[in-house]
Design a protein around this motif. Structure first.
Motif, short mmCIF file in Angstrom:
data_model
loop_
_atom_site.label_atom_id
_atom_site.label_comp_id
_atom_site.label_asym_id
_atom_site.label_seq_id
_atom_site.Cartn_x
_atom_site.Cartn_y
_atom_site.Cartn_z
N GLN A 66 -5.47 6.29 0.88
CA GLN A 66 -5.27 4.91 1.33
C GLN A 66 -5.24 3.95 0.14
O GLN A 66 -4.45 3.01 0.12
N GLY A 67 -6.08 4.20 -0.85
CA GLY A 67 -6.07 3.38 -2.06
C GLY A 67 -4.77 3.53 -2.83
O GLY A 67 -4.23 2.54 -3.36
N ARG A 68 -4.26 4.76 -2.92
CA ARG A 68 -2.97 4.99 -3.60
C ARG A 68 -1.84 4.25 -2.89
O ARG A 68 -0.95 3.70 -3.54
N LEU A 69 -1.87 4.24 -1.56
CA LEU A 69 -0.84 3.55 -0.79
C LEU A 69 -0.88 2.05 -1.06
O LEU A 69 0.16 1.41 -1.26
N ALA A 70 -2.07 1.49 -1.07
CA ALA A 70 -2.20 0.06 -1.34
C ALA A 70 -1.68 -0.28 -2.74
O ALA A 70 -1.00 -1.30 -2.93
N ALA A 71 -1.98 0.57 -3.71
CA ALA A 71 -1.52 0.34 -5.08
C ALA A 71 0.00 0.43 -5.17
O ALA A 71 0.65 -0.37 -5.86
N ALA A 72 0.59 1.40 -4.44
CA ALA A 72 2.05 1.55 -4.45
C ALA A 72 2.73 0.32 -3.83
O ALA A 72 3.73 -0.18 -4.35
N ASN A 73 2.18 -0.18 -2.74
CA ASN A 73 2.75 -1.37 -2.10
C ASN A 73 2.68 -2.58 -3.03
O ASN A 73 3.62 -3.38 -3.10
N ALA A 74 1.56 -2.73 -3.73
CA ALA A 74 1.40 -3.84 -4.66
C ALA A 74 2.41 -3.75 -5.79
O ALA A 74 3.00 -4.75 -6.22
N GLU A 75 2.64 -2.54 -6.29
CA GLU A 75 3.60 -2.35 -7.36
C GLU A 75 5.02 -2.65 -6.89
O GLU A 75 5.81 -3.26 -7.62
N ILE A 76 5.36 -2.24 -5.69
CA ILE A 76 6.69 -2.51 -5.13
C ILE A 76 6.90 -4.02 -5.00
O ILE A 76 7.96 -4.55 -5.36
N ASP A 77 5.90 -4.73 -4.51
CA ASP A 77 6.01 -6.19 -4.37
C ASP A 77 6.19 -6.85 -5.74
O ASP A 77 6.98 -7.79 -5.89
N ARG A 78 5.45 -6.35 -6.75
CA ARG A 78 5.57 -6.93 -8.10
C ARG A 78 6.97 -6.74 -8.65
O ARG A 78 7.56 -7.68 -9.23
N ILE A 79 7.55 -5.55 -8.47
CA ILE A 79 8.88 -5.26 -9.02
C ILE A 79 9.94 -6.10 -8.32
O ILE A 79 10.83 -6.66 -8.97
#
Length: 881
Positions: free
Chosen positions: A853-866
Motif C-alpha cells: 500500500q505504501g508503494r502504491l501511494a508513492a507511485a501515485n505521488a510520482e505520477i502526479d509530479r511527472i
C-alpha cells in the motif's frame, strides 16, 4: 557580486584534514607543555576523575574507547572552565587474567608455574608486565586521553600495596574480615575461586533427568541437570505447603547408588510449580542447597576435588565430572530409577570468563568480608544525596543490589596478586600483619592465597592519591568528582568502591557523581564477541577516520544507561563532519575571519548576523546543560546540527553575500565569522580535541585551545524578528531550489527571475541573498516568465517567476520524464494487481500488505509530479522553452 570575494589570505590550513599526520605530534605537545598535570597546591576548585583501571595485559576495545571519550570530554571542559583538573590513569594487575596468560606462555615452553616455584613465577609475571603493560597506555594516547601521566598508578605499586594491607588489617581488627567454609564459584582449570563478574553465563545444551529416590509410599522424584552431584545429596526438599509431599516431611528416603538415607525437609525456597516440586539438596555443590543445608543443619559432603574429579569411593571414583555424569545416569537406568530424560535441555551454565571452563560451585575455606555495615553506609550515601547516580532510574538497581548484598569472598588461589597478610603460627595462632608491622618469625607461615582483584581496585579513588598517608593530593582531590563506567559493573566495582571509600575516609563518599553508560553492540543490536565475529577494533576506526571521528561517533550515541549500536558507516559520517568543519573553517579564514576585531553593536548587524549569534548563545547554553546532565548524545547532536545545518549550510552562504558588499559590511562579517568559529571550536574541543586544536590555534594565533576559556552565553535577548526573517528566507530558498530541480535545472545554472511580494513578506532586505543562493539573475528587458512559484510565509506570500527560455531542452526532458512515467505506472499497476487479488490479501501478512500500500501511494505521488512537470512545457514536441 562574486561568490568567494577577495579577502586577506591569512589561512595556513592545508587543503584537507589528515588526522594521521598531526594527531600524535599534537598529543605529545600537550603532554610536554604540562596541560594535563594537576597541581595539588592550586587555589582553583578541584575536579577529579580516576580512570577505571584497565587490565595491564589488555588492549583498547570499544567499551574503553567510549568511556575514555566521556571522561576526556568531562575533564577538558572543566579545565577550560578554570578547574584544577586531575584525571588519574592506571592499570589493574588483573590477577587471574594475567596469571593465566603467563601460564599459557610457560605451557608453550613445556613448563608450569610449579616448575618455577612461587617466587620465580611472580618474577616472570613482573617481566611479562613490563613487556605488555604499555600497550593500552599507548592506545590511550592515540585516542587523546588528557590524563596526568606523572601520576600513573598500578594496583601492585608499593603505595597501593600498602593501602591494601592497611585496609585489610583495619577490617580484620574491626571484625569485618573472617575465614569460613562457604560455597564459591570454582574454576577447575584456573584452580581458584572466582567473583561473580568473572563468570559468564550462557544457554547450553544439557540433560534434565528425573530420578526416583526411595521406594513405594516412601518414594519421591527429583529432577537434576547434574546427576553426578547426587553422590553428595544429604536431603530432599519440598515446599511446606505442598499437599503432595506433606506426608513425607520428616521421613527419610534412600539416595540411589549410595545406600544412604536422607531426610525430606520442608523449605520455602522450593518452588512447588517447578518440575516435580521436589529438589535434591547437595550443600557442598550448590549455593541454594548450601543455604538450605544451613537452615536445616544438614551435613555437606564434597564429592569431587578442585580439578572436578569424583573422589567418592566406588565405581565413579577418579572420573572427571563430565565423564561421571553419563556413568551415573547409566547406573540409575540399570536400577530402574530413571523416571524421565529430556535432552537436549537448554539451561544457564556459568563459564570462567578467562578460560571458558564450566565453573563448579564448591564448598571451600575462603576469606570473606562481612558486608552488612559497609553496604548500609553505601546505600545511605546515595539515598542522602552525597553521591548521585546518572541516569537516576539506575539508582533502583543500585539499591536492589546493595541492600541485599551477601558477604564477599575475597581470597583467590593464585600466586599473582596481593598476598593475604595473615600468618599462621604454633598452637593455631593467627596474626594479621599491617604494612608497618614486622612479619612473625620462625614457625609462622603466611596464607597462600591472594586477594580478589576487586579488593585492591575497590580502593582506587583514594589509594591512588596516596592513602593511608595524608598527602596533598588526597586533601585536594578527594572525594573525586565523577566516576564514569559501564552499568554492567555497577554492582561489582562501584559498590565496592563506595563501601571501602566511606569506611576508610570517615564517611566521605569516593565520588560525587556516578555516570553509567551502556554497552556497545553491533549495528543489529547484538553483543560484540569474538565467537560472533562482530567486534570492531577502535584502532581500526582511528586508522581510517581519525581519533576525533571515532570519539564523536561514540559520544553521539551515548545516552545514559542505554546500550549503543554502532556501525562503520557512522564513523564515516563523523569523518564527513570533521571534513565539513575543516572546509568551513578554511573558507572562513581564507576570507579573513578574525577574532582580533570586536563585534559591532547588535543594531549594526544584519538579520543573519543576529540570528546566528542568538543560535550560538542557545547552543552554548544547551551544551552546558547537557554536559551537566551527562547527556552526551544530546550535546553531540546539538553541536553537529548547529555546525552543519545552521553555520555551514546557511550562515556561510549568507556571509558570502555580505562579504561581497565590501566595506564595513565585509569587515563586520569577518568579525562574525571569526567569533562564531571561535566559540564553536571551543565547544567542540572536549569531543574532538585534535581538529579543534589545529583550527583554533590557526584562527586565533594563540597557544592552545586546551587551555582556552570555556564559552559562556552572552545573555543578550534573542532577536525574534531577525530569526523569523532568516527562517522565512531559508524556506523561500529551499522551495526555489526544489522548484528549480523539478524544472530540470542544474544546480549551478543561472536563470533570470523576479521576486514579487518580498515587501509584504518582510523580506525586502533579503532579496539579494535569495538571488545569490538560488542562482537567480536580475531580469533583462526581454524577460518573460515561463514558470512561477508561490511560497507561503508567515508574513505574506512571495511569488517567484522564472524565465526558462533556452534553459531547458524540452525534447530531452520530455523523453526523460516519459521513461520515469512508464516506470511509475508499471509500479502502480503491479501494486494494484496485488491489492486487488483477494487470495493474496487473505494469505499475506499485514506488514506485507501495508508495504505494498505504501508503494502504491508513492507511485501515485510520482505520477502526479511527472504530469505536473509535463504540463509546464509547450504542447509542441519540437518547441523549446
Amino acid at each position: 557580486m562574486t561568490e568567494t570575494p577577495a579577502a586577506p589570505q591569512r589561512s595556513e590550513l592545508p587543503p584537507a584534514w589528515n588526522p594521521a599526520e598531526v594527531e600524535a605530534g599534537l598529543y605529545e605537545r600537550w603532554v610536554e607543555r604540562g596541560y594535563f598535570t594537576a597541581d595539588a597546591n592550586s587555589d582553583k576548585p578541584p575536579f577529579t576523575i580516576v580512570l577505571p583501571p584497565p587490565n595491564v595485559n589488555g588492549s583498547l576495545h570499544m567499551g574503553h574507547a567510549l568511556n575514555h571519550s566521556v571522561m576526556d570530554a568531562l575533564t577538558r571542559r572543566r579545565r577550560m572552565q578554570g578547574y584544577e583538573v586531575l584525571w588519574l590513569p592506571g592499570t589493574d594487575h588483573a590477577g587471574i587474567a594475567t596469571q593465566t596468560a603467563v601460564e599459557r606462555a610457560l605451557a608453550s615452553e613445556g613448563k608450569s608455574r610449579h616448575d618455577l616455584g612461587r617466587e620465580k613465577f611472580v618474577e616472570r609475571v613482573w617481566e611479562w608486565r613490563e613487556e605488555v603493560g604499555g600497550t593500552i597506555l599507548g592506545q590511550m594516547r592515540r585516542l587523546g586521553d588528557g590524563v596526568d601521566w606523572s601520576r600513573l598508578r598500578f594496583t601492585m605499586d608499593e603505595v597501593l600495596s600498602q593501602s591494601v594491607q592497611t585496609i585489610f588489617k583495619k577490617l580484620f581488627d574491626d571484625g569485618l574480615i573472617y575465614r569460613a567454609e562457604r560455597i564459591i564459584n570454582w574454576c577447575p582449570r584456573c584452580q581458584t575461586a572466582l567473583s561473580d563478574i568473572e563468570v559468564d553465563h550462557s544457554e547450553d545444551d544439557g540433560e534434565l533427568v528425573s530420578i526416583r529416590y526411595g521406594s513405594g509410599d516412601r518414594s519421591i522424584v527429583v529432577a537434576t541437570t547434574r546427576a553426578e552431584t547426587m553422590l553428595g545429596d544429604t536431603a530432599v526438599a519440598v515446599h511446606p505447603e505442598d499437599p503432595r509431599y506433606r506426608h513425607l516431611i520428616g521421613a527419610e528416603v534412600e539416595v540411589p547408588l549410595t545406600g544412604r538415607f536422607v531426610p525430606v525437609v520442608a523449605d520455602e525456597h522450593v518452588d512447588p510449580e517447578f518440575g516435580t516440586g521436589a529438589v535434591k539438596v547437595t550443600p557442598a555443590h550448590d549455593p541454594n542447597d548450601f543455604e538450605i543445608g544451613r537452615r536445616h543443619d544438614l551435613p555437606a559432603l564434597t564429592v569431587m576435588d578442585g580439578r572436578g574429579v569424583i573422589t567418592v569411593k566406588g565405581p565413579f571414583e577418579g572420573l572427571d565430572r563430565f565423564e561421571a555424569r553419563p556413568a551415573v545416569v547409566a547406573a540409575l537406568r540399570e536400577q530402574g530409577r530413571i523416571v524421565s530424560e529430556k535432552r537436549p535441555y537448554r539451561h544457564a551454565v556459568g563459564h570462567c570468563s578467562r578460560c571458558d571452563t564450566v565453573i563448579e560451585p564448591r564448598l571451600s575455606m575462603q576469606w570473606w568480608v562481612k558486608v552488612a555495615p559497609l553496604a548500609e553506609a553505601a546505600s545511605a550515601a546515595v539515598r542522602d544525596g552525597r553521591t548521585t547516580i546518572h541516569p537516576p532510574e539506575l539508582a533502583k538497581r543500585y539499591f536492589d543490589w546493595v541492600d541485599n548484598l551477601n558477604d564477599w569472598c575475597i581470597s583467590r588461589q593464585l600466586w599473582w596478586g596481593h598476598r593475604i597478610p595473615v600468618w599462621y603460627g604454633p598452637n593455631d595462632k593467627v596474626m594479621c600483619v599491617g604494612p608497618d608491622d614486622e612479619p612473625p618469625g620462625e614457625g609462622w607461615v603466611q596464607d597462600e592465597d591472594v586477594l580478589d582483584t576487586w579488593f585492591s581496585s575497590g580502593l582506587w579513588p583514594f589509594s591512588t592519591l596516596g592513602w593511608p598517608a595524608q598527602t596533598a593530593d588526597l586533601a585536594k582531590f578527594y572525594p573525586t568528582s565523577v566516576l564514569s563506567t559501564g552499568y554492567d559493573i555497577l554492582f561489582f566495582w562501584v559498590v565496592r568502591m563506595m563501601m571501602f571509600g566511606l569506611y576508610a575516609m570517615d564517611g566521605r563518599q569516593p565520588f560525587d557523581h556516578v555516570y553509567l553508560h551502556g554497552l556497545i553492540r553491533d549495528q543489529h543490536g547484538k553483543k560484540m564477541s569474538k565467537s560472533r565475529g562482530n567486534g570492531i577494533d577502535p584502532l581500526d576506526w582511528m586508522d581510517s577516520y581519525g581519533a576525533d571521528a571515532t570519539r564523536f561517533t561514540l559520544l553521539r550515541g551515548a545516552n545514559p544507561g542505554s546500550d549503543m549500536a554502532i556501525a562503520e558507516e557512522w564513523a564515516a559520517g563523523s569523518r564527513n563532519f570533521t571534513t565539513k568543519l575543516w572546509n568551513a573553517a578554511r573558507f572562513a579564514m581564507g576570507n579573513g575571519a578574525t577574532v582580533e576585531r570586536p563585534l559591532p553593536p547588535r543594531e549594526e548587524l544584519t538579520d543573519a548576523d543576529r540570528w546566528i549569534l542568538d543560535l550560538l548563545d542557545r547552543l552554548t547554553s544547551d551544551v552546558d546543560r547537557h554536559f551537566e546532565g551527562y547527556q552526551f548524545a544530546k550535546l553531540s547532536e546539538a553541536l553537529y546540527h548547529f555546525t552543519w545545518d545552521e553555520f555551514c549550510d546557511w550562515y556561510l552562504e549568507l556571509a558570502k553575500v555580505q562579504l561581497g558588499e565590501g566595506g564595513d559590511r565585509a569587515e563586520s562579517t569577518r568579525a562574525l565569522l571569526g567569533h562564531v568559529l571561535d566559540v564553536v571550536l571551543r565547544l567542540l574541543h572536549p569531543l574532538t580535541p585534535f581538529i579543534t586544536e589545529v583550527l583554533w590555534t590557526t584562527l586565533t594565533g594563540r597557544e592552545s585551545v586546551v587551555v582556552a576559556a570555556w564559552p559562556e552565553p552572552t545573555g543578550a535577548a534573542p532577536d525574534e524578528v531577525a530569526a523569523q526573517r532568516v527562517e522565512s528566507l531559508k524556506k523561500l530558498v529551499t522551495e526555489i531550489r526544489r522548484f528549480r530541480s523539478d524544472q530540470g535545472l542544474k544546480p549551478g545554472q543561472r536563470v533570470e527571475g523576479k521576486v514579487r511580494g518580498a515587501c509584504c513578506a518582510d523580506l525586502v532586505d533579503q532579496v539579494p541573498a535569495v538571488r545569490a543562493l538560488t542562482r537567480m539573475t536580475e531580469p533583462g528587458e526581454a524577460f518573460a516568465a515561463s514558470v512561477s512559484l508561490d511560497v507561503g510565509l508567515p508574513k505574506g506570500t512571495v511569488k517567484v517567476e522564472l524565465d526558462l527560455s533556452g534553459a531547458v531542452d524540452v525534447v530531452a526532458e520530455r523523453k526523460r520524464l516519459a521513461k520515469d512515467l512508464a516506470v511509475a505506472e508499471k509500479e502502480r499497476a503491479q501494486c494494484e494487481g496485488k491489492l486487488g487479488n483477494e487470495s493474496f490479501l487473505a494469505k499475506a501478512p499485514a506488514d506485507v500488505v501495508a508495504k505494498i500500500q505504501g508503494r502504491l501511494a508513492a507511485a501515485n505521488a510520482e505520477i502526479d509530479r511527472i504530469h505536473a512537470r509535463l504540463d509546464t512545457f509547450p504542447q509542441s514536441p519540437d518547441a523549446r522553452s
